[in-house]
Design an enzyme around this catalytic site. Structure first.
Site, PDB file in Angstrom:
ATOM      1  N   CYS A 275       0.878  -1.177   0.000  1.00  0.00           N
ATOM      2  CA  CYS A 275       0.000   0.000   0.000  1.00  0.00           C
ATOM      3  C   CYS A 275       0.915   1.227   0.000  1.00  0.00           C
ATOM      4  CB  CYS A 275      -0.994  -0.029   1.164  1.00  0.00           C
ATOM      5  SG  CYS A 275      -0.286   0.175   2.814  1.00  0.00           S
TER       6      CYS A 275
ATOM      7  N   ARG B 185      -3.327  -0.791   5.527  1.00  0.00           N
ATOM      8  CA  ARG B 185      -3.878  -1.842   4.670  1.00  0.00           C
ATOM      9  C   ARG B 185      -2.927  -3.003   4.430  1.00  0.00           C
ATOM     10  NH1 ARG B 185      -5.600   1.919  -0.233  1.00  0.00           N
ATOM     11  NH2 ARG B 185      -3.669   2.905   0.462  1.00  0.00           N
TER      12      ARG B 185
ATOM     13  N   ASP C  42      -7.959   3.807   1.441  1.00  0.00           N
ATOM     14  CA  ASP C  42      -7.018   4.035   2.538  1.00  0.00           C
ATOM     15  C   ASP C  42      -7.759   4.616   3.745  1.00  0.00           C
ATOM     16  OD1 ASP C  42      -4.850   4.541   4.157  1.00  0.00           O
ATOM     17  OD2 ASP C  42      -3.771   5.754   2.680  1.00  0.00           O
TER      18      ASP C  42
END
Length: 147
Positions: free
Chosen positions: A9, A15, A119
């Site tokens: 990420c 994440r 996100d």
């Protein structure tokens, strides 16, 4: 074929550590790690996972407490057979950094109709929960294909 999986990420604190932990649990015989496209730029290298990400993951029996953010590098990418990213734009970012990685870079949400996973950084606990569930669903999709 895919024995080593790298989950990517942006900062490697929300994440990708969650995706890493989920895949490790589902695929205990595979090597799974995570990294960030901009961990170095964001001064996150060596930092732990986000506190809310840790809390939400713990509620689902995943432990992110030992995680430390690391920067995606060419050398790191070369060690993995499959690179899973959270957003379509991350494919381009990885490819810009490491052109030879394009052929092994796919979306974490590939089996969920190429779905991006948003996100949750600095967002609500509710969004972290939604993102966790999306990551968990996607991890199960990958696990079914990679077992």
């Amino acid at each position: 074929m895919f024995e080593k999986i790298l989950v990517v990420c942006v900062g490697n604190i929300c994440r990708s550590p969650t995706g890493e932990a989920a895949l490790k649990k589902l695929l205990p015989n595979k090597t799974v790690a995570s990294a960030g496209i901009a961990s170095l730029k964001s001064e996150l290298v060596g930092k732990p996972a986000d506190a809310t990400a840790i809390e939400i993951a713990k509620n689902y029996d995943l432990d992110l407490s030992a995680h430390q953010s690391q920067q995606l590098t060419r050398e790191l990418a070369q060690q993995y057979d499959l690179i899973l990213v959270m957003e379509k734009g991350h494919i381009r970012a990885v490819t810009d950094m490491i052109p030879e990685a394009r052929g092994k870079t796919m979306l974490f949400g590939h089996w969920q109709n190429q779905k991006d996973i948003p996100d949750p950084y600095r967002q609500s606990k509710e969004l972290f929960e939604i993102v966790f569930k999306a990551i968990d669903l996607a991890a199960h999709g990958w696990a079914a294909k990679l077992k």
